[in-house]
Enzyme design. Sequence first.
Site, PDB file in Angstrom:
ATOM      1  N   ASP A  73      -1.994 -30.800  41.166  1.00  0.00           N
ATOM      2  CA  ASP A  73      -1.271 -32.021  40.808  1.00  0.00           C
ATOM      3  C   ASP A  73      -0.720 -31.960  39.387  1.00  0.00           C
ATOM      4  O   ASP A  73       0.381 -32.447  39.110  1.00  0.00           O
ATOM      5  CB  ASP A  73      -2.190 -33.232  40.962  1.00  0.00           C
ATOM      6  CG  ASP A  73      -2.505 -33.533  42.419  1.00  0.00           C
ATOM      7  OD1 ASP A  73      -1.828 -32.968  43.301  1.00  0.00           O
ATOM      8  OD2 ASP A  73      -3.430 -34.326  42.676  1.00  0.00           O
ATOM      9  N   GLY A  74      -1.481 -31.359  38.464  1.00  0.00           N
ATOM     10  CA  GLY A  74      -1.008 -31.250  37.082  1.00  0.00           C
ATOM     11  C   GLY A  74       0.257 -30.430  36.970  1.00  0.00           C
ATOM     12  O   GLY A  74       1.146 -30.742  36.171  1.00  0.00           O
TER      13      GLY A  74
END
Length: 291
Positions: A73-74
Amino acid sequence: MKIAIHGRNFNESARPFIENMFDELSRRKVEVQLSKSFRTFLDQAGISHYSEQVYEKPEELCDARLVVSMGGDGTLLETISHVGKRQIPAIGINVGRLGFLATVSPERITDMIAALENSQFRIDERTLVEVESNIDLFDGLNFGLNDFTITKTDTSSMITVHTYLNDEFLNSYWADGLIISTPTGSTGYSLSCGGPVLVPHSQNFIVTPISPHNLNVRPLVVEDTAVIRLEVKSRSSNFLVSLDARSRIVDENTQLLVRKAGFRARLIKMKDDSFLNTLRSKLSWGLDMRN
Protein backbone atom coordinates in the site's frame (compact mmCIF):
# COMPACT_ATOMS: atom_id res chain seq x y z
CA MET A 1 -0.15 0.48 -24.95
CA LYS A 2 2.26 2.56 -22.88
CA ILE A 3 2.53 2.10 -19.11
CA ALA A 4 4.77 3.30 -16.29
CA ILE A 5 5.90 1.11 -13.37
CA HIS A 6 7.04 2.16 -9.90
CA GLY A 7 8.12 -0.25 -7.20
CA ARG A 8 10.23 -0.96 -4.15
CA ASN A 9 12.31 -3.90 -3.08
CA PHE A 10 10.40 -7.15 -2.55
CA ASN A 11 10.92 -10.65 -1.20
CA GLU A 12 12.81 -13.19 -3.27
CA SER A 13 9.62 -15.25 -3.47
CA ALA A 14 8.15 -12.58 -5.75
CA ARG A 15 11.01 -12.79 -8.27
CA PRO A 16 9.39 -15.31 -10.68
CA PHE A 17 6.19 -13.25 -10.81
CA ILE A 18 8.11 -10.06 -11.59
CA GLU A 19 10.17 -11.77 -14.27
CA ASN A 20 7.01 -13.24 -15.76
CA MET A 21 5.42 -9.78 -15.80
CA PHE A 22 8.23 -8.31 -17.91
CA ASP A 23 8.20 -11.36 -20.20
CA GLU A 24 4.45 -10.93 -20.71
CA LEU A 25 4.73 -7.18 -21.32
CA SER A 26 7.50 -7.77 -23.83
CA ARG A 27 5.51 -10.45 -25.62
CA ARG A 28 2.58 -8.06 -25.94
CA LYS A 29 4.93 -5.26 -27.09
CA VAL A 30 3.87 -2.94 -24.28
CA GLU A 31 5.98 0.22 -24.00
CA VAL A 32 7.27 0.59 -20.43
CA GLN A 33 8.79 3.45 -18.44
CA LEU A 34 10.31 2.65 -15.02
CA SER A 35 10.87 4.92 -12.04
CA LYS A 36 14.61 5.41 -11.55
CA SER A 37 14.61 3.91 -8.04
CA PHE A 38 12.77 0.79 -9.21
CA ARG A 39 15.03 0.30 -12.21
CA THR A 40 18.07 0.56 -9.93
CA PHE A 41 16.63 -2.13 -7.69
CA LEU A 42 15.83 -4.41 -10.63
CA ASP A 43 19.37 -4.03 -11.98
CA GLN A 44 20.89 -4.76 -8.58
CA ALA A 45 18.63 -7.79 -8.12
CA GLY A 46 19.58 -9.11 -11.55
CA ILE A 47 16.02 -9.04 -12.85
CA SER A 48 16.01 -8.49 -16.59
CA HIS A 49 13.72 -5.89 -18.12
CA TYR A 50 13.59 -4.41 -21.58
CA SER A 51 12.73 -0.83 -20.70
CA GLU A 52 15.20 1.96 -21.43
CA GLN A 53 12.78 4.74 -20.42
CA VAL A 54 13.22 6.08 -16.90
CA TYR A 55 11.66 8.87 -14.87
CA GLU A 56 13.09 10.36 -11.68
CA LYS A 57 10.76 13.27 -11.02
CA PRO A 58 6.94 13.26 -11.34
CA GLU A 59 7.10 15.76 -14.20
CA GLU A 60 9.26 13.29 -16.16
CA LEU A 61 6.52 10.66 -16.11
CA CYS A 62 5.54 9.78 -19.66
CA ASP A 63 2.12 10.17 -21.20
CA ALA A 64 1.20 6.67 -20.03
CA ARG A 65 -2.19 5.04 -20.31
CA LEU A 66 -1.79 3.78 -16.73
CA VAL A 67 0.74 3.35 -13.91
CA VAL A 68 1.50 0.05 -12.18
CA SER A 69 2.60 0.03 -8.53
CA MET A 70 4.74 -2.95 -7.56
CA GLY A 71 4.86 -3.32 -3.78
CA GLY A 72 2.40 -2.77 -0.95
CA ASP A 73 0.00 0.00 0.00
CA GLY A 74 2.86 2.41 0.76
CA THR A 75 4.23 1.96 -2.75
CA LEU A 76 0.83 2.73 -4.23
CA LEU A 77 0.65 5.91 -2.14
CA GLU A 78 4.03 6.93 -3.59
CA THR A 79 2.76 6.14 -7.07
CA ILE A 80 -0.25 8.41 -6.59
CA SER A 81 2.13 11.22 -5.58
CA HIS A 82 4.01 10.70 -8.87
CA VAL A 83 0.79 10.93 -10.88
CA GLY A 84 -0.62 14.00 -9.12
CA LYS A 85 -2.90 16.32 -11.07
CA ARG A 86 -2.45 14.31 -14.27
CA GLN A 87 -4.81 11.72 -12.74
CA ILE A 88 -3.33 8.82 -14.71
CA PRO A 89 -5.11 5.62 -13.56
CA ALA A 90 -3.03 3.48 -11.20
CA ILE A 91 -3.18 -0.18 -10.18
CA GLY A 92 -1.33 -1.91 -7.35
CA ILE A 93 0.25 -5.38 -7.40
CA ASN A 94 0.63 -6.58 -3.83
CA VAL A 95 4.12 -7.94 -3.22
CA GLY A 96 4.07 -6.23 0.18
CA ARG A 97 2.16 -7.13 3.32
CA LEU A 98 -1.45 -6.05 3.89
CA GLY A 99 -2.50 -5.02 0.40
CA PHE A 100 -5.62 -3.02 1.25
CA LEU A 101 -5.10 -0.69 -1.72
CA ALA A 102 -2.78 -2.85 -3.81
CA THR A 103 -5.25 -5.67 -4.37
CA VAL A 104 -3.83 -7.61 -7.32
CA SER A 105 -1.99 -10.74 -6.16
CA PRO A 106 1.29 -11.67 -7.92
CA GLU A 107 -0.31 -14.88 -9.15
CA ARG A 108 -2.79 -12.83 -11.18
CA ILE A 109 -0.33 -10.56 -13.00
CA THR A 110 -0.86 -12.24 -16.37
CA ASP A 111 -4.64 -11.98 -16.00
CA MET A 112 -4.24 -8.33 -14.98
CA ILE A 113 -2.19 -7.48 -18.09
CA ALA A 114 -4.77 -9.12 -20.34
CA ALA A 115 -7.59 -7.24 -18.61
CA LEU A 116 -5.74 -3.93 -18.93
CA GLU A 117 -5.03 -4.48 -22.62
CA ASN A 118 -8.69 -5.34 -23.29
CA SER A 119 -10.07 -2.53 -21.08
CA GLN A 120 -11.78 -5.06 -18.80
CA PHE A 121 -11.58 -2.97 -15.66
CA ARG A 122 -13.27 -0.06 -13.94
CA ILE A 123 -11.95 3.25 -12.61
CA ASP A 124 -12.51 3.97 -8.92
CA GLU A 125 -12.10 7.68 -8.18
CA ARG A 126 -10.91 8.55 -4.67
CA THR A 127 -10.86 11.85 -2.77
CA LEU A 128 -7.46 13.34 -1.91
CA VAL A 129 -6.60 15.50 1.09
CA GLU A 130 -4.62 18.70 0.45
CA VAL A 131 -2.52 20.71 2.89
CA GLU A 132 -1.87 24.46 2.57
CA SER A 133 0.85 26.09 4.63
CA ASN A 134 2.99 29.22 4.85
CA ILE A 135 6.00 27.02 3.99
CA ASP A 136 6.63 24.29 1.40
CA LEU A 137 6.13 21.22 3.56
CA PHE A 138 6.42 18.37 1.08
CA ASP A 139 8.43 19.64 -1.91
CA GLY A 140 5.30 20.68 -3.75
CA LEU A 141 3.54 17.33 -3.23
CA ASN A 142 0.96 18.72 -0.81
CA PHE A 143 -1.73 16.08 -1.41
CA GLY A 144 -2.33 12.56 -0.13
CA LEU A 145 -4.67 9.65 -0.62
CA ASN A 146 -4.80 8.38 2.97
CA ASP A 147 -4.33 11.07 5.59
CA PHE A 148 -2.59 14.11 7.00
CA THR A 149 -1.21 13.60 10.49
CA ILE A 150 0.24 15.79 13.23
CA THR A 151 2.20 14.05 16.00
CA LYS A 152 4.56 15.00 18.80
CA THR A 153 8.29 14.66 18.25
CA ASP A 154 9.40 13.72 21.77
CA THR A 155 8.57 10.71 23.96
CA SER A 156 7.00 12.46 26.95
CA SER A 157 4.92 15.59 26.38
CA MET A 158 1.60 15.80 24.62
CA ILE A 159 0.86 18.48 22.07
CA THR A 160 -2.20 20.71 21.85
CA VAL A 161 -3.93 20.97 18.49
CA HIS A 162 -6.42 23.85 18.33
CA THR A 163 -8.85 22.84 15.58
CA TYR A 164 -11.30 24.97 13.59
CA LEU A 165 -13.92 23.92 11.02
CA ASN A 166 -14.63 26.67 8.49
CA ASP A 167 -13.12 29.13 11.01
CA GLU A 168 -15.48 27.97 13.78
CA PHE A 169 -13.70 26.58 16.84
CA LEU A 170 -14.14 22.81 17.20
CA ASN A 171 -11.84 21.62 19.99
CA SER A 172 -8.38 21.80 21.50
CA TYR A 173 -7.02 18.27 21.32
CA TRP A 174 -4.61 17.46 24.15
CA ALA A 175 -3.12 14.34 22.65
CA ASP A 176 -0.14 12.65 21.04
CA GLY A 177 -1.46 13.91 17.73
CA LEU A 178 -4.35 14.30 15.31
CA ILE A 179 -5.25 12.54 12.04
CA ILE A 180 -7.28 14.04 9.20
CA SER A 181 -8.27 11.00 7.15
CA THR A 182 -10.00 10.49 3.82
CA PRO A 183 -12.48 7.62 3.37
CA THR A 184 -9.68 5.67 1.69
CA GLY A 185 -7.44 6.25 4.72
CA SER A 186 -10.18 5.24 7.16
CA THR A 187 -8.82 1.68 7.16
CA GLY A 188 -5.29 2.88 7.97
CA TYR A 189 -3.85 4.90 10.86
CA SER A 190 -7.23 6.35 11.80
CA LEU A 191 -8.72 2.87 12.24
CA SER A 192 -5.91 1.84 14.59
CA CYS A 193 -6.72 4.92 16.72
CA GLY A 194 -10.40 4.02 17.02
CA GLY A 195 -11.74 5.80 13.95
CA PRO A 196 -14.68 4.44 11.93
CA VAL A 197 -14.46 2.67 8.57
CA LEU A 198 -15.97 4.71 5.73
CA VAL A 199 -16.92 3.33 2.34
CA PRO A 200 -14.61 4.87 -0.30
CA HIS A 201 -17.07 7.30 -1.87
CA SER A 202 -18.35 8.85 1.34
CA GLN A 203 -18.03 12.61 1.03
CA ASN A 204 -16.40 12.99 4.41
CA PHE A 205 -13.18 13.39 6.36
CA ILE A 206 -12.46 11.85 9.76
CA VAL A 207 -10.83 13.90 12.53
CA THR A 208 -9.20 11.29 14.79
CA PRO A 209 -7.20 12.14 17.95
CA ILE A 210 -4.17 9.98 18.79
CA SER A 211 -4.18 8.93 22.47
CA PRO A 212 -6.24 11.95 23.67
CA HIS A 213 -5.82 13.08 27.27
CA ASN A 214 -9.60 13.56 27.65
CA LEU A 215 -11.26 10.16 27.37
CA ASN A 216 -14.58 11.63 26.23
CA VAL A 217 -12.96 12.98 23.04
CA ARG A 218 -13.79 10.72 20.12
CA PRO A 219 -13.22 10.65 16.32
CA LEU A 220 -15.50 13.00 14.39
CA VAL A 221 -16.82 12.59 10.84
CA VAL A 222 -17.14 15.92 8.97
CA GLU A 223 -18.15 16.83 5.43
CA ASP A 224 -15.26 16.95 2.99
CA THR A 225 -16.23 20.46 1.91
CA ALA A 226 -14.99 21.75 5.27
CA VAL A 227 -11.75 23.67 5.59
CA ILE A 228 -9.87 22.51 8.69
CA ARG A 229 -7.46 24.96 10.31
CA LEU A 230 -4.93 23.63 12.79
CA GLU A 231 -2.80 25.50 15.34
CA VAL A 232 -0.28 23.41 17.27
CA LYS A 233 1.41 24.13 20.60
CA SER A 234 4.19 22.00 22.04
CA ARG A 235 6.65 22.19 24.94
CA SER A 236 9.42 21.39 22.48
CA SER A 237 8.13 24.17 20.13
CA ASN A 238 8.04 21.73 17.21
CA PHE A 239 6.02 18.80 15.94
CA LEU A 240 5.92 16.25 13.13
CA VAL A 241 3.64 16.54 10.09
CA SER A 242 3.01 13.56 7.79
CA LEU A 243 1.17 13.29 4.49
CA ASP A 244 0.86 9.64 3.49
CA ALA A 245 4.50 8.45 3.34
CA ARG A 246 6.12 11.92 3.50
CA SER A 247 6.99 13.65 6.78
CA ARG A 248 9.07 16.43 8.32
CA ILE A 249 9.51 18.31 11.59
CA VAL A 250 8.22 21.91 11.72
CA ASP A 251 7.94 24.62 14.38
CA GLU A 252 4.92 26.19 16.05
CA ASN A 253 4.84 29.09 13.60
CA THR A 254 3.77 26.75 10.81
CA GLN A 255 0.27 27.55 9.53
CA LEU A 256 -1.88 24.61 8.43
CA LEU A 257 -5.09 24.42 6.39
CA VAL A 258 -6.48 21.05 5.35
CA ARG A 259 -9.11 20.66 2.62
CA LYS A 260 -10.22 18.40 -0.20
CA ALA A 261 -7.91 18.53 -3.20
CA GLY A 262 -9.24 19.85 -6.50
CA PHE A 263 -8.41 16.58 -8.29
CA ARG A 264 -8.72 12.88 -7.49
CA ALA A 265 -6.79 9.65 -7.53
CA ARG A 266 -8.04 7.18 -10.13
CA LEU A 267 -7.54 3.58 -9.03
CA ILE A 268 -7.93 0.72 -11.49
CA LYS A 269 -10.01 -2.16 -10.16
CA MET A 270 -10.53 -5.56 -11.71
CA LYS A 271 -14.15 -6.56 -12.20
CA ASP A 272 -14.13 -8.99 -9.25
CA ASP A 273 -12.47 -6.50 -6.89
CA SER A 274 -14.80 -4.76 -4.42
CA PHE A 275 -14.30 -2.79 -1.22
CA LEU A 276 -16.56 -5.11 0.79
CA ASN A 277 -14.62 -8.17 -0.37
CA THR A 278 -11.42 -6.44 0.70
CA LEU A 279 -12.89 -5.65 4.12
CA ARG A 280 -13.79 -9.27 4.68
CA SER A 281 -10.48 -10.67 3.50
CA LYS A 282 -8.10 -8.14 5.07
CA LEU A 283 -9.93 -7.53 8.36
CA SER A 284 -11.17 -11.12 8.68
CA TRP A 285 -14.79 -10.02 8.88
CA GLY A 286 -17.24 -12.89 8.73
CA LEU A 287 -14.70 -15.50 9.85
CA ASP A 288 -16.95 -16.79 12.59
CA MET A 289 -17.76 -20.45 13.21
CA ARG A 290 -21.46 -19.47 13.44
CA ASN A 291 -21.54 -18.35 9.80
